[in-house]
Motif scaffolding. Structure first.
Motif, mmCIF file in Angstrom:
data_model
loop_
_atom_site.group_PDB
_atom_site.id
_atom_site.type_symbol
_atom_site.label_atom_id
_atom_site.label_comp_id
_atom_site.label_asym_id
_atom_site.label_seq_id
_atom_site.Cartn_x
_atom_site.Cartn_y
_atom_site.Cartn_z
ATOM 1 N N TYR A 76 -0.071 -64.913 29.640
ATOM 2 C CA TYR A 76 0.155 -65.779 28.290
ATOM 3 C C TYR A 76 1.384 -66.719 28.829
ATOM 4 O O TYR A 76 1.379 -68.270 28.296
ATOM 5 N N ALA A 77 2.510 -66.577 29.692
ATOM 6 C CA ALA A 77 3.423 -67.059 30.055
ATOM 7 C C ALA A 77 2.896 -68.500 31.074
ATOM 8 O O ALA A 77 2.917 -70.122 30.740
ATOM 9 N N ASP A 78 2.000 -67.876 31.544
ATOM 10 C CA ASP A 78 1.351 -68.566 33.055
ATOM 11 C C ASP A 78 0.553 -70.155 31.707
ATOM 12 O O ASP A 78 0.075 -71.325 31.891
ATOM 13 N N LYS A 79 0.184 -69.890 30.586
ATOM 14 C CA LYS A 79 -0.790 -70.833 30.147
ATOM 15 C C LYS A 79 0.059 -71.924 29.848
ATOM 16 O O LYS A 79 -0.184 -72.943 29.657
ATOM 17 N N VAL A 80 1.371 -71.247 28.629
ATOM 18 C CA VAL A 80 2.019 -71.630 28.148
ATOM 19 C C VAL A 80 2.601 -72.762 28.822
ATOM 20 O O VAL A 80 3.238 -73.760 29.152
ATOM 21 N N ARG B 193 2.236 -74.007 31.970
ATOM 22 C CA ARG B 193 0.676 -75.249 32.607
ATOM 23 C C ARG B 193 1.204 -75.921 31.475
ATOM 24 O O ARG B 193 0.942 -77.416 32.246
ATOM 25 N N ARG B 194 0.541 -75.733 29.764
ATOM 26 C CA ARG B 194 0.083 -77.151 29.208
ATOM 27 C C ARG B 194 2.005 -77.980 29.042
ATOM 28 O O ARG B 194 0.822 -78.762 29.277
ATOM 29 N N VAL B 195 3.192 -77.346 29.061
ATOM 30 C CA VAL B 195 4.379 -77.985 28.985
ATOM 31 C C VAL B 195 4.246 -78.735 30.785
ATOM 32 O O VAL B 195 4.371 -79.540 30.837
ATOM 33 N N ALA C 185 9.554 -65.087 30.987
ATOM 34 C CA ALA C 185 10.419 -66.345 31.935
ATOM 35 C C ALA C 185 10.268 -66.418 33.158
ATOM 36 O O ALA C 185 10.802 -67.695 34.024
ATOM 37 N N LEU C 186 10.473 -65.187 33.907
ATOM 38 C CA LEU C 186 10.083 -65.051 35.402
ATOM 39 C C LEU C 186 8.908 -65.843 35.358
ATOM 40 O O LEU C 186 8.798 -66.829 36.855
ATOM 41 N N THR C 187 7.352 -65.683 34.628
ATOM 42 C CA THR C 187 6.860 -66.254 35.111
ATOM 43 C C THR C 187 7.000 -67.606 34.983
ATOM 44 O O THR C 187 6.129 -68.429 35.841
ATOM 45 N N ALA C 188 7.422 -67.972 34.097
ATOM 46 C CA ALA C 188 6.938 -69.437 33.185
ATOM 47 C C ALA C 188 7.619 -70.561 34.515
ATOM 48 O O ALA C 188 7.020 -70.910 34.636
ATOM 49 N N ASP C 189 8.979 -69.669 34.572
ATOM 50 C CA ASP C 189 9.820 -70.971 35.212
ATOM 51 C C ASP C 189 8.888 -71.226 37.457
ATOM 52 O O ASP C 189 9.973 -72.086 37.758
ATOM 53 N N LYS C 190 7.723 -70.498 37.491
ATOM 54 C CA LYS C 190 7.161 -70.321 38.776
ATOM 55 C C LYS C 190 6.670 -71.309 38.462
ATOM 56 O O LYS C 190 6.094 -71.582 39.608
#
Length: 153
Positions: free
Chosen positions: A45-49, A51-53, A72-77
């Protein structure tokens, strides 16, 4: 503003109310899941958000999990994303003003919904300060470049 939002099972209880809150403020909200509080993997779910941003399909992202840390760890990558766990409205203000943060990660287990609304308000209304912070954000973003070899010693 177009906002992408997602949670995991630990943040799911706050997600529907947060979506309604954001819509009530006049924002367009894209719910990227999950659809229930059944156990799920937060990195998906972090990846989905993120990538949209990163693609510009959403201006900001909001992620809610147990602590916000894994999200946060996932999204920031994801290249182009500046994500952080934020626990106070003051930190949300500084995250935007100093770091031009674009994905907010909050705790659904340890932070009340009322405080999370205040955090989201700061995240959405605070402008990036630019100036002396601009060069620092550029240095943060150079880490996304696979050819960047690190700061020389």
């Amino acid at each position: 503003m177009k906002i992408a939002i997602a949670s995991d099972h630990a943040g799911f209880d706050q997600k529907p109310a947060m979506i309604e809150y954001l819509k009530g403020l006049g924002h367009e909200v894209v719910d990227l899941g999950p659809d229930s509080a059944e156990r799920c993997d937060y990195p998906d779910y972090a990846d989905k958000v993120a990538r949209r941003v990163a693609s510009g399909d959403a201006e900001r992202g909001v992620l809610i999990c147990g602590t916000g840390i894994g999200m946060a760890l996932t999204a920031d990558k994801v290249a182009g994303v500046r994500a952080a766990v934020i626990q106070t409205p003051q930190f949300a203000h500084l995250f935007r003003e100093h770091n031009n943060g674009n994905v907010l990660c909050i705790s659904g287990r340890f932070t009340t919904f009322e405080v999370n609304k205040q955090i989201v308000d700061e995240f959405l209304t605070t402008e990036f300060g630019g100036g002396r912070h601009e060069g620092r954000v550029q240095k943060i973003m150079r880490e996304d470049d696979p050819d960047f070899g690190g700061v020389e010693e």
